[in-house]
Design a protein around this motif. Structure first.
Motif, mmCIF file in Angstrom:
data_model
loop_
_atom_site.group_PDB
_atom_site.id
_atom_site.type_symbol
_atom_site.label_atom_id
_atom_site.label_comp_id
_atom_site.label_asym_id
_atom_site.label_seq_id
_atom_site.Cartn_x
_atom_site.Cartn_y
_atom_site.Cartn_z
ATOM 1 N N ASP A 1 10.725 64.060 164.066
ATOM 2 C CA ASP A 1 9.531 63.889 162.881
ATOM 3 C C ASP A 1 8.356 64.982 163.145
ATOM 4 O O ASP A 1 8.101 65.399 164.181
ATOM 5 C CB ASP A 1 8.956 62.319 163.096
ATOM 6 C CG ASP A 1 9.979 61.508 162.731
ATOM 7 O OD1 ASP A 1 9.982 60.416 163.063
ATOM 8 O OD2 ASP A 1 10.914 61.794 162.018
ATOM 9 N N ALA A 2 7.943 65.357 162.054
ATOM 10 C CA ALA A 2 6.715 66.386 161.797
ATOM 11 C C ALA A 2 5.628 65.517 162.561
ATOM 12 O O ALA A 2 5.337 64.322 162.378
ATOM 13 C CB ALA A 2 6.358 66.590 160.453
ATOM 14 N N GLY A 3 4.848 66.279 163.423
ATOM 15 C CA GLY A 3 3.745 65.813 164.359
ATOM 16 C C GLY A 3 2.510 65.683 163.061
ATOM 17 O O GLY A 3 1.628 66.629 163.298
ATOM 18 N N ILE A 4 2.270 64.573 162.563
ATOM 19 C CA ILE A 4 1.270 64.409 161.759
ATOM 20 C C ILE A 4 0.696 63.097 161.987
ATOM 21 O O ILE A 4 1.428 61.889 161.941
ATOM 22 C CB ILE A 4 1.409 64.439 160.230
ATOM 23 C CG1 ILE A 4 2.361 65.505 159.890
ATOM 24 C CG2 ILE A 4 0.234 64.192 159.417
ATOM 25 C CD1 ILE A 4 2.839 65.491 158.674
ATOM 26 N N THR A 5 -0.774 62.919 162.319
ATOM 27 C CA THR A 5 -1.231 61.635 162.787
ATOM 28 C C THR A 5 -2.491 61.590 161.795
ATOM 29 O O THR A 5 -3.094 62.103 161.560
ATOM 30 C CB THR A 5 -1.940 61.683 164.162
ATOM 31 O OG1 THR A 5 -0.696 62.188 165.031
ATOM 32 C CG2 THR A 5 -2.378 60.278 164.598
ATOM 33 N N THR B 1 0.352 69.084 164.541
ATOM 34 C CA THR B 1 0.528 69.597 165.623
ATOM 35 C C THR B 1 1.635 70.634 165.245
ATOM 36 O O THR B 1 2.448 71.379 166.182
ATOM 37 C CB THR B 1 1.197 68.774 166.860
ATOM 38 O OG1 THR B 1 2.211 67.959 166.461
ATOM 39 C CG2 THR B 1 0.109 67.848 167.245
ATOM 40 N N GLU B 2 1.992 70.927 163.847
ATOM 41 C CA GLU B 2 3.081 71.726 163.453
ATOM 42 C C GLU B 2 2.507 73.195 163.157
ATOM 43 O O GLU B 2 3.337 74.128 162.814
ATOM 44 C CB GLU B 2 3.622 71.108 162.403
ATOM 45 C CG GLU B 2 4.294 69.802 162.434
ATOM 46 C CD GLU B 2 5.605 69.830 163.373
ATOM 47 O OE1 GLU B 2 6.151 70.572 163.716
ATOM 48 O OE2 GLU B 2 5.474 69.066 164.507
ATOM 49 N N ASN B 3 1.270 73.396 163.086
ATOM 50 C CA ASN B 3 0.731 74.676 162.740
ATOM 51 C C ASN B 3 1.107 75.128 161.325
ATOM 52 O O ASN B 3 1.260 76.376 161.001
ATOM 53 C CB ASN B 3 1.091 75.687 163.598
ATOM 54 C CG ASN B 3 0.292 76.997 163.859
ATOM 55 O OD1 ASN B 3 -0.810 76.588 163.494
ATOM 56 N ND2 ASN B 3 0.801 78.166 163.699
#
Lengths: 113, 117
Positions: A1-5, A26-28
């Motif tokens: 999963d894409a790192g989105i919070t 956290t994916e830049n």
């Protein structure tokens, strides 16, 4: 999963109070977006960012402002919340037309009383 | 500006049946992406399938396939052998390629698909 919070995930506030929702990635990825989802309307774009300090308005930007001081963070601010801003807010990130796909956070439910 | 129209607010089918969700769009762009996203009750947005407008071949992903008709500006989603886990809101979405895609996706209003046991 894409790192989105997204934070907070749930918030109840009163009319006239300021509210800030935070999106952290956290994916830049270069591009970041804020959408709102309301029954019968699908997802509508509020604001987007195409780089640090580079932002633009979307379809439903009235009453909202955004800031992006770092690649990884995109803040959505309601300066004076109204009941019409009760909604579920989604942050999304993407790489533009490199892939086209947007990756979404889990959503933040905001209730304005 | 682009618009995306999903004319079926809700659909209900029996498990194992095939179902087709409709989507039409309006744009003056020639080069773009089209997507179907799924949103189950968990609220998470999940990419189902992607189509690039310059590709004539229809995209497929396992039980999911699309019928892309560029001239008609139509982009329907077919779900074969439907399963209970397919119950969700389905959103059709459009991204123009001009401008690098900076302004993101334009969504339809969604179709609520219910798979009955």
């Amino acid at each position: 999963d894409a790192g989105i919070t997204q934070s907070p995930r749930h918030k109840v506030t009163e009319t006239g109070t300021p509210v800030t929702l935070r999106c952290h990635q956290t994916e830049n990825h270069r591009y970041m977006y804020w959408y709102r989802q309301d029954p019968g309307h699908g997802l509508r774009l509020i604001h987007y960012s195409y780089g640090v300090k580079d932002t633009d308005k979307g379809e439903v930007s009235d009453g909202y402002s955004v800031s992006r001081s770092k690649t990884e963070d995109f803040l959505l601010t309601l300066e004076s919340a109204t009941s019409s801003q009760t909604s579920v807010y989604f942050c999304a990130i993407g790489q533009g037309t490199l892939t086209g796909e947007l990756f979404f956070g889990e959503g933040s439910r905001l209730t304005v009383l | 500006a682009q618009t995306v129209t999903q004319s079926q607010p809700e659909m209900s089918v029996q498990e194992a049946e095939t179902v087709t969700l409709s989507c039409t769009y309006d744009t003056s762009e020639n080069n773009y992406y089209l997507f179907w996203y799924k949103q189950p009750p968990s609220r998470q947005m999940i990419l189902v399938i992607r189509q690039e407008a310059y590709k004539q071949q229809n995209a497929t992903e396992n039980r999911f396939s699309v019928n892309f008709q560029k001239a008609a500006k139509s982009f329907s989603l077919k779900i074969s052998d439907s399963q209970l886990g397919d119950t969700a809101m389905y959103f059709c979405a459009f991204m123009k390629r001009s401008g690098g895609g900076a302004d993101g996706l334009t969504f339809g209003k969604g179709t609520h698909l219910i798979i009955q046991p």
